[in-house]
Design a protein around this motif. Structure first.
Motif, short mmCIF file in Angstrom:
data_model
loop_
_atom_site.label_atom_id
_atom_site.label_comp_id
_atom_site.label_asym_id
_atom_site.label_seq_id
_atom_site.Cartn_x
_atom_site.Cartn_y
_atom_site.Cartn_z
N PRO A 38 30.49 133.10 53.92
CA PRO A 38 31.88 133.55 53.96
C PRO A 38 32.19 134.39 55.20
CG PRO A 38 30.61 134.83 52.37
CD PRO A 38 29.73 133.71 52.82
N ASN A 39 31.14 134.87 55.92
CA ASN A 39 31.38 135.72 57.08
C ASN A 39 32.14 135.02 58.20
OD1 ASN A 39 30.01 137.91 55.94
ND2 ASN A 39 28.04 137.16 56.64
N ASN A 40 32.01 133.67 58.29
CA ASN A 40 32.67 133.00 59.41
C ASN A 40 33.82 132.09 58.96
OD1 ASN A 40 31.38 130.76 58.35
ND2 ASN A 40 29.88 130.59 60.00
N ASP A 41 34.18 132.13 57.68
CA ASP A 41 35.24 131.25 57.18
C ASP A 41 36.57 131.48 57.87
OD1 ASP A 41 33.56 129.96 55.49
OD2 ASP A 41 34.26 130.95 53.66
N ILE A 78 23.94 134.82 65.30
CA ILE A 78 25.03 133.85 65.44
C ILE A 78 25.79 133.58 64.15
CG2 ILE A 78 23.80 132.69 67.32
CD1 ILE A 78 23.20 130.40 65.29
N LYS A 79 25.37 134.15 63.05
CA LYS A 79 25.87 133.72 61.75
C LYS A 79 27.35 134.00 61.51
CE LYS A 79 24.79 137.89 59.09
NZ LYS A 79 24.01 138.45 57.96
N ASN A 80 27.95 134.94 62.23
CA ASN A 80 29.34 135.30 61.97
C ASN A 80 30.36 134.47 62.75
OD1 ASN A 80 28.69 137.31 60.12
ND2 ASN A 80 28.53 138.88 61.70
N PHE A 81 29.89 133.65 63.67
CA PHE A 81 30.82 132.91 64.52
C PHE A 81 31.36 131.66 63.82
CE2 PHE A 81 28.36 135.40 67.56
CZ PHE A 81 29.38 135.97 68.31
N ARG A 82 32.62 131.37 64.11
CA ARG A 82 33.29 130.24 63.46
C ARG A 82 32.70 128.91 63.91
NH1 ARG A 82 38.20 130.01 61.15
NH2 ARG A 82 39.05 127.93 60.79
N SER A 83 32.35 128.81 65.19
CA SER A 83 31.88 127.54 65.75
C SER A 83 30.78 127.79 66.75
CB SER A 83 33.06 126.81 66.41
OG SER A 83 32.63 125.61 67.02
#
Length: 589
Positions: free
Chosen positions: A54-57, A234-239
């Motif tokens: 959910p961090n990058n949703d 890198i886990k929080n990035f959208r793409s």
């Protein structure tokens, strides 16, 4: 009568020990027994624990991933050999005609299998000069990976030697499993040297070499591919934009049959395989951004799209771009585009490279949308332009030469996004500004105040492209209007600071050190935050920072972090805080 579980267990232990003892007496049998008792797990598992993240949703930012190389501080893989250097051909002083060259430069005559493993080596009396091959890994990043025990797992028969920062533990090593002790304080890296392979000429050459930190062996054997610290960064990035992972610039890929595959010796030679990129995006639940090679056939692109559709998590979307900066004359793709465009439309057409790029982007999008016919909304085709050359986008978007052949304008081929770069600060490294910037270094604070004043206002330097924050915002506004006119979303395929020496300035050691320290200053947090706020204000959508993790050199301080074991920096903190404080704001995000 039933046999007790205790007795069965003892029988199995005695049986296993007996087989291992027996196998140690027969050359080559150990590998087969070890594989039976402790089978190698597959290198790639497409599911890769696709847990929701959910961090990058609702994140508005993406990230470019730094390229794979033995000196990269990104360290994305548990198997460090996947980031190793291409084979170096070498000889020793005892070989005829050899002066102990580090590199005999005979790579073109290596006897390699399809995965890049060395099948045979010349004898000293043979005509090739080289008699051994080596590969480097973990080079030039001292103290940014763990010291201690590493495992070198391999298949086949032969002799492997280790040097520079590594020393083999002979007593702890067994066939197929070497133990090496690595001193991470040294900068030389680990040199893996094959001095003999397939000695019995049975075809059982050394292959599938894996170098794993000993403490990570359970994680690796569980099927994990990726370094935990890398995933955390890198886990929080959208793409995730895979331009450098795919080796997009100067790419030689053309046919689908020659694409990189998961069992390739190193991913630093032909690029990271699609299966691994999909596994990563499934793992962190980030939308992938792929770059199709400039020479890729239609079949290549169609098969690539099919593979993505089959293996990517259905909740994820895809961004697809044709090559990268097909107007930048540093890259072979631009020269190729000009050649192909002029073949099609005439040698006198100096703008053919831009129109050919627009045409291939449109054709690429048609292919991807056709493959995803029942899921078209998952695919966003991206067309890019040179941010500072206003008006050059018309050739790309409208492509009148192709339209004259009876086609719709390029941007009308289901393309969804119009992308630009979002950089600031390049004028600091412009050759005409050297004396001015060097004069700042003599001031009490070392020149940092003047540098940040220039970046904020653009009033201290006149040479170079407009790249202070206000000037960059004006460029954002111009391209936002272009995107609006064409009905496209404005994206940034790359962006961040661009403070690096240009031309001869790249070798100015004093300015290089100044530029590196400038990137580390706390004031950089404010600049990054303002850059993203300006982007949001003009109506830009996803912004892809360049890059995630990279050590600073004279070639630039591109990394948001310098090393994967670093958890914060002014630039990285600005990225994290902006994502925390700003949910994505555009329609459909």
């Amino acid at each position: 009568m039933k046999t007790s579980p205790f007795k069965l267990k003892n029988y199995f232990i005695f049986f296993s020990v007996g087989i291992v003892l027996f196998s140690s007496l027969l050359p080559g049998l150990y590998n087969r027994v070890n594989a039976w008792l402790f089978p190698h797990l597959p290198e790639i598992t497409l599911s890769q624990n696709s847990n929701s993240n959910p961090n990058n949703d609702d994140s508005p930012l993406g990230i470019n991933l730094s390229g794979i190389a033995p000196w990269s501080s990104q360290l994305p893989f548990l198997n460090y050999f996947k980031s190793s250097q291409a084979w170096i051909t070498q000889c020793t002083n005892s070989d005829p005609g050899c002066q102990g060259e580090w590199n005999t430069k005979e790579q073109d005559i290596l006897d390699l299998d399809e995965q890049g493993w060395v099948k045979s080596l010349p004898a000293p009396e043979d005509s090739p000069k080289y008699t051994r091959v080596s590969s480097l890994l973990l080079r030039g990043i001292p103290n940014h990976f763990p010291s201690g025990q590493y495992l070198v797992l391999y298949d086949g028969e032969g002799t492997i030697e280790y040097s520079l920062s590594a020393k083999k533990d002979e007593d702890a090593s067994t066939p197929g499993r070497d133990v090496i002790n690595v001193d991470a304080s040294q900068s030389g890296g680990v040199l893996v040297t094959i001095t003999a392979t397939d000695p019995n000429k049975t075809g059982n050459y050394l292959r599938n070499i894996r170098v794993i930190y000993a403490e990570d062996e359970p994680l690796y054997r569980s099927g994990e591919l990726f370094n935990t610290a890398f995933l955390e960064r890198i886990k929080n990035f959208r793409s995730l934009r895979f331009m450098d992972w795919m080796g997009t610039n100067h790419s030689k890929q053309k046919e689908w049959k020659n694409r990189p595959t998961p069992d390739m010796a190193s991913y630093g030679v032909k690029g990271v395989p699609l299966e691994v990129m999909v596994a990563l995006t499934n793992k962190v639940q980030a939308d992938p951004w792929f770059n199709m090679p400039h020479m890729a056939t239609d079949e290549y692109m169609r098969n690539f799209a099919r593979s993505v559709k089959e293996s990517l998590d259905r909740d994820l979307k895809i961004y697809v771009e044709f090559s990268n900066e097909v107007w930048n004359w540093q890259f072979k793709q631009t020269h190729y585009a000009l050649e192909e465009g002029q073949k099609r439309w005439g040698k006198d057409k100096k703008d053919a490279f831009r129109q050919w790029y627009g045409m291939r982007t449109a054709q690429m999008c048609d292919i991807w949308k056709d493959v995803f016919a029942d899921q078209k909304d998952r695919v966003t085709c991206v067309v890019a332009t040179q941010v500072g050359w206003k008006g050059s986008e018309k050739d790309i978007l409208d492509c009148p030469y192709w339209v004259a052949e009876g086609n719709k304008a390029c941007y009308q081929h289901q393309i969804g996004a119009y992308a630009i770069a979002g950089y600031f600060g390049a004028s600091l490294g412009h050759p005409e500004n050297v004396s001015k910037v060097e004069s700042w270094l003599k001031e009490g604070d070392g020149g940092f105040q003047k540098a940040f004043q220039q970046l904020k206002t653009g009033k201290l330097l006149s040479e170079g492209r407009p790249d202070s924050l206000p000037q960059v915002k004006e460029l954002f506004s111009y391209h936002a209007e272009v995107a609006k006119e064409k009905g496209l979303k404005l994206m940034a395929y790359e962006g961040g600071q661009h403070i690096v020496g240009r031309k001869d300035v790249v070798n100015n050691e004093q300015l290089t050190e100044f530029f590196i320290e400038l990137n580390r200053r706390p004031e950089m947090y404010e600049l990054y935050s303002q850059l993203f706020q300006d982007w949001k204000a003009v109506g830009g959508t996803m912004f892809m920072h360049f890059v995630d993790v990279a050590k600073p050199t004279k070639w630039g301080s591109w990394g948001a972090l310098e090393y994967v074991d670093q958890s914060e920096s002014p630039k990285y903190d600005a990225l994290m805080d902006f994502m925390t404080e700003n949910s994505c704001w555009w329609e459909g995000c």
